[in-house]
Design a protein around this motif. Structure first.
Motif, PDB file in Angstrom:
ATOM      1  N   GLY A   1      -0.287  10.749   5.467  1.00 40.06           N
ATOM      2  CA  GLY A   1       1.003  11.310   5.835  1.00 40.06           C
ATOM      3  C   GLY A   1       1.474  10.776   7.163  1.00 40.06           C
ATOM      4  N   ALA A   2       1.756  11.688   8.086  1.00 31.79           N
ATOM      5  CA  ALA A   2       2.184  11.306   9.431  1.00 31.79           C
ATOM      6  C   ALA A   2       1.599  12.301  10.415  1.00 31.79           C
ATOM      7  N   GLY A   3       1.678  11.966  11.697  1.00 29.53           N
ATOM      8  CA  GLY A   3       1.128  12.853  12.708  1.00 29.53           C
ATOM      9  C   GLY A   3      -0.371  13.031  12.554  1.00 29.53           C
ATOM     10  N   LEU A   4      -0.813  14.273  12.409  1.00 25.80           N
ATOM     11  CA  LEU A   4      -2.248  14.566  12.319  1.00 25.80           C
ATOM     12  C   LEU A   4      -2.849  14.230  10.959  1.00 25.80           C
ATOM     13  N   THR A   5      -2.015  13.907   9.965  1.00 23.66           N
ATOM     14  CA  THR A   5      -2.539  13.530   8.643  1.00 23.66           C
ATOM     15  C   THR A   5      -2.251  12.062   8.335  1.00 23.66           C
ATOM     16  N   GLY A   6      -2.142  11.250   9.374  1.00 22.16           N
ATOM     17  CA  GLY A   6      -1.906   9.819   9.204  1.00 22.16           C
ATOM     18  C   GLY A   6      -3.116   9.107   8.651  1.00 22.16           C
ATOM     19  N   PRO A   7      -3.031   7.786   8.491  1.00 18.55           N
ATOM     20  CA  PRO A   7      -4.117   7.012   7.870  1.00 18.55           C
ATOM     21  C   PRO A   7      -5.417   7.015   8.653  1.00 18.55           C
ATOM     22  N   ALA A   8      -5.394   7.366   9.931  1.00 18.63           N
ATOM     23  CA  ALA A   8      -6.623   7.368  10.724  1.00 18.63           C
ATOM     24  C   ALA A   8      -7.365   8.704  10.631  1.00 18.63           C
ATOM     25  N   SER A   9      -6.806   9.688   9.917  1.00 14.39           N
ATOM     26  CA  SER A   9      -7.438  10.995   9.803  1.00 14.39           C
ATOM     27  C   SER A   9      -7.388  11.468   8.351  1.00 14.39           C
ATOM     28  N   ASN A  10      -7.688  12.749   8.115  1.00 15.35           N
ATOM     29  CA  ASN A  10      -7.610  13.304   6.771  1.00 15.35           C
ATOM     30  C   ASN A  10      -7.038  14.718   6.825  1.00 15.35           C
ATOM     31  N   TYR A  11      -7.199  15.461   5.741  1.00 14.90           N
ATOM     32  CA  TYR A  11      -6.582  16.781   5.634  1.00 14.90           C
ATOM     33  C   TYR A  11      -7.587  17.919   5.804  1.00 14.90           C
ATOM     34  N   SER A  12      -8.747  17.629   6.354  1.00  8.18           N
ATOM     35  CA  SER A  12      -9.781  18.659   6.471  1.00  8.18           C
ATOM     36  C   SER A  12      -9.386  19.783   7.424  1.00  8.18           C
ATOM     37  N   MET A  13      -8.551  19.486   8.421  1.00  8.20           N
ATOM     38  CA  MET A  13      -8.187  20.502   9.417  1.00  8.20           C
ATOM     39  C   MET A  13      -6.969  21.332   9.013  1.00  8.20           C
ATOM     40  N   VAL A  14      -6.394  21.029   7.864  1.00  9.50           N
ATOM     41  CA  VAL A  14      -5.171  21.696   7.426  1.00  9.50           C
ATOM     42  C   VAL A  14      -5.472  23.137   6.993  1.00  9.50           C
ATOM     43  N   HIS A  15      -4.542  24.026   7.232  1.00 12.08           N
ATOM     44  CA  HIS A  15      -4.674  25.433   6.844  1.00 12.08           C
ATOM     45  C   HIS A  15      -4.915  25.548   5.328  1.00 12.08           C
ATOM     46  N   PRO A  16      -5.830  26.445   4.897  1.00 15.29           N
ATOM     47  CA  PRO A  16      -6.118  26.591   3.461  1.00 15.29           C
ATOM     48  C   PRO A  16      -4.887  26.810   2.600  1.00 15.29           C
ATOM     49  N   ALA A  17      -3.927  27.596   3.091  1.00  9.58           N
ATOM     50  CA  ALA A  17      -2.708  27.845   2.313  1.00  9.58           C
ATOM     51  C   ALA A  17      -1.910  26.557   2.110  1.00  9.58           C
TER      52      ALA A  17
ATOM     53  N   SER B   1       0.825  -1.210   0.000  1.00  2.00           N
ATOM     54  CA  SER B   1       0.000   0.000   0.000  1.00  2.00           C
ATOM     55  C   SER B   1       0.859   1.260   0.000  1.00  2.00           C
ATOM     56  N   ILE B   2       1.952   1.234   0.752  1.00  7.16           N
ATOM     57  CA  ILE B   2       2.810   2.410   0.858  1.00  7.16           C
ATOM     58  C   ILE B   2       3.768   2.524  -0.321  1.00  7.16           C
ATOM     59  N   ILE B   3       4.459   1.444  -0.660  1.00 10.00           N
ATOM     60  CA  ILE B   3       5.461   1.538  -1.718  1.00 10.00           C
ATOM     61  C   ILE B   3       4.816   1.753  -3.078  1.00 10.00           C
ATOM     62  N   SER B   4       3.562   1.326  -3.238  1.00  6.66           N
ATOM     63  CA  SER B   4       2.839   1.557  -4.490  1.00  6.66           C
ATOM     64  C   SER B   4       2.194   2.937  -4.529  1.00  6.66           C
ATOM     65  N   SER B   5       2.254   3.652  -3.416  1.00  4.42           N
ATOM     66  CA  SER B   5       1.646   4.979  -3.243  1.00  4.42           C
ATOM     67  C   SER B   5       0.121   4.931  -3.285  1.00  4.42           C
ATOM     68  N   THR B   6      -0.469   3.756  -3.007  1.00  2.96           N
ATOM     69  CA  THR B   6      -1.931   3.648  -2.997  1.00  2.96           C
ATOM     70  C   THR B   6      -2.511   4.261  -1.731  1.00  2.96           C
ATOM     71  N   GLY B   7      -2.005   3.838  -0.595  1.00  2.00           N
ATOM     72  CA  GLY B   7      -2.436   4.445   0.662  1.00  2.00           C
ATOM     73  C   GLY B   7      -3.750   3.938   1.206  1.00  2.00           C
ATOM     74  N   TYR B   8      -4.169   2.729   0.812  1.00  3.11           N
ATOM     75  CA  TYR B   8      -5.368   2.136   1.405  1.00  3.11           C
ATOM     76  C   TYR B   8      -5.162   1.913   2.905  1.00  3.11           C
ATOM     77  N   ALA B   9      -6.269   1.905   3.625  1.00  3.14           N
ATOM     78  CA  ALA B   9      -6.227   1.603   5.052  1.00  3.14           C
ATOM     79  C   ALA B   9      -6.978   0.306   5.312  1.00  3.14           C
TER      80      ALA B   9
END
Length: 495
Positions: free
Chosen positions: A449-465, A322-330
């Protein structure tokens, strides 16, 4: 000529929007008209652009109408992906009520097969919007331009430079002297792989709609799912094995499938990138199985670690592919962030390495690491034997020094871009771990990603910029850096 190509490409996007509208109608959903309206918009803009291009071609000199520089190809490919995303973001804004930055982030993530998302409740989306998310990844997986080369029989779409600008990996195989034939062969391999994947998914607990959508995003190594919990929703070892197998297959250079069909086993056996990739995957699976057994004390959440031998092997195989193929399934117990830092380090390494050139996957690509390691080895030998004349051989052929230099420059640019992204994200309030993982995820088209954008979450809380920055990084990563960054060089605009 450039306007003619843009028009042709935009009309192709209208076809996929029509298909999505038909899916929405089939499920008796009221949002079908949004996709039909977007299809009409894409078709009309494409038609106008096509007409302008043909008019200019008729009034231009013969040399002007035929001349198409390498700079033109970079411009066409980059703007094509931007235009596709601009039209592709409209359904998200109209049906999901997204802001402009969220809609662009989601659309760019789809077309670049990154798989990062700002949607918290995917289950609540309509069938039409779920299908659109997945089919954008399927289009972007093989490449928008490659799709058009395969499907559109027009003279403008036979340009070598355009094809090379989108498929810029140094290991991309040309399967025929004619670019159109190469594109059709790649398209056929891609289509067959998608159909077979869908059938295997359907044989398990997935319904037909989920099987088709997941086959799109598996063979495209995109990672979008029709479920908020992704593959974990099905809680099925069978589905995890099927996903792992097809993620692995989609990580291979598609030229290898063609050579297997024509029984050129000698080419397959001598392919150094393929051999190195298989060894990396097998080694990584063993490493994670050992970590599951001997590094459990480092886990922040021990109950999330796989326990039995079969579960450890399945989880390691799924995680690595999942990671090395850049798929990112959970999948179940897939949250490597909760596993602890000792698991995060090899995961980040797999993100950076990526898969084979000529595949649908992201990352730096294994072939570049093979070339770089050989170049480094030669430098060490020259320190001992200054007069030695050494070359980098790949697959039995000597690589030109220019290609070796370009490969090494790629690593430097990649590292610089990661550092710039981390700096920008931390200035906007993101912690270092999240910024580090998110920047690599975007540039390598991974998704989680990692930290707050890991596989258990998403990018909705990320700053617009940061969302705008990541959208740009996703595009740069998908087109393998050079194609996009050339547009920012002053010399690019000089004759």
């Amino acid at each position: 000529m450039k306007k003619s190509i843009f028009g042709t490409l935009l009309q192709l996007e209208s076809v996929f929007l029509l298909i999505t509208g038909a899916v929405s109608l089939f499920h008796n959903e009221k949002d079908w008209w949004v996709f039909m309206a977007c299809a009409a918009l894409s078709f009309v803009i494409g038609g106008i652009t096509l007409s302008i291009g043909k008019w200019k071609a008729r009034h231009a000199s013969e040399d002007q109408s035929k001349y198409f520089s390498r700079a033109d190809s970079f411009m066409v490919v980059t703007l094509t992906w931007v235009l596709f995303s601009l039209i592709g973001m409209i359904p998200y804004m109209m049906l999901a009520g997204m802001s402009i930055e969220d809609a662009m982030f989601e659309a760019m993530s789809g077309f670049t097969t990154t798989g990062a998302s700002v949607i918290s409740d995917i289950d609540g989306l309509s069938h039409g919007l779920k299908f659109w998310r997945c089919i954008t990844q399927w289009m972007g997986g093989l490449g928008i331009v490659v799709f058009t080369f395969a499907l559109v029989p027009t003279g403008e779409m036979r340009n070598n430079k355009i094809f090379s600008a989108e498929t810029s990996g140094i290991g991309m195989d040309k399967l025929s002297p004619k670019i159109a034939t190469t594109a059709r062969r790649l398209m056929m391999i891609y289509l067959v792989l998608t159909i077979v994947c869908a059938l295997f998914y359907y044989a398990g607990p997935m319904n037909a709609f989920d099987a088709i959508c997941h086959s799109f995003t598996t063979t495209a190594t995109g990672g979008f799912s029709t479920r908020t919990a992704s593959i974990a929703y099905y809680n099925s070892p069978y589905i995890e094995y099927v996903a792992a197998v097809f993620m692995f297959l989609s990580s291979l250079n598609f030229g290898m499938f063609y050579y297997a069909i024509i029984r050129r086993w000698d080419i397959i056996r001598s392919n150094e990138e393929l051999n190195a990739f298989v060894k990396i995957v097998l080694t990584a699976v063993v490493v994670f199985m050992l970590l599951f057994n001997f590094a459990s004390h480092a886990s922040e959440s021990l109950h999330t670690l796989p326990m039995g031998l079969e579960e450890q092997f399945r989880s390691a195989l799924f995680h690595v592919t999942s990671i090395i193929s850049s798929t990112g399934y959970a999948a179940m117990k897939f949250d490597y962030v909760s596993w602890g830092d000792v698991y995060l380090i090899p995961t980040i390494m797999l993100m950076i390495i990526g898969s084979c050139a000529g595949s649908t996957a992201g990352g730096i690509k294994v072939v570049r690491f093979v070339v770089a390691l050989k170049a480094i080895r030669n430098e060490f030998i020259k320190q001992l034997h200054p007069r030695a004349v050494l070359s980098v051989n790949l697959g039995g052929r000597v690589m030109e020094n220019e290609r070796v230099r370009r490969t090494l420059c790629f690593f430097v640019i990649y590292a610089i871009m990661i550092m710039l992204a981390i700096s920008a994200m931390t200035l906007l309030g993101m912690d270092f771990t999240t910024a580090f993982g998110s920047s690599i995820s975007a540039l390598s088209n991974i998704g989680p990603g990692a930290g707050l954008t890991g596989p258990a979450s998403n990018y909705s809380m990320v700053h617009p910029a940061i969302k705008w920055l990541m959208s740009f990084y996703m595009l740069v990563g998908r087109l393998e850096i050079y194609t996009v960054l050339f547009l920012f060089m002053p010399s690019f605009y000089k004759k």
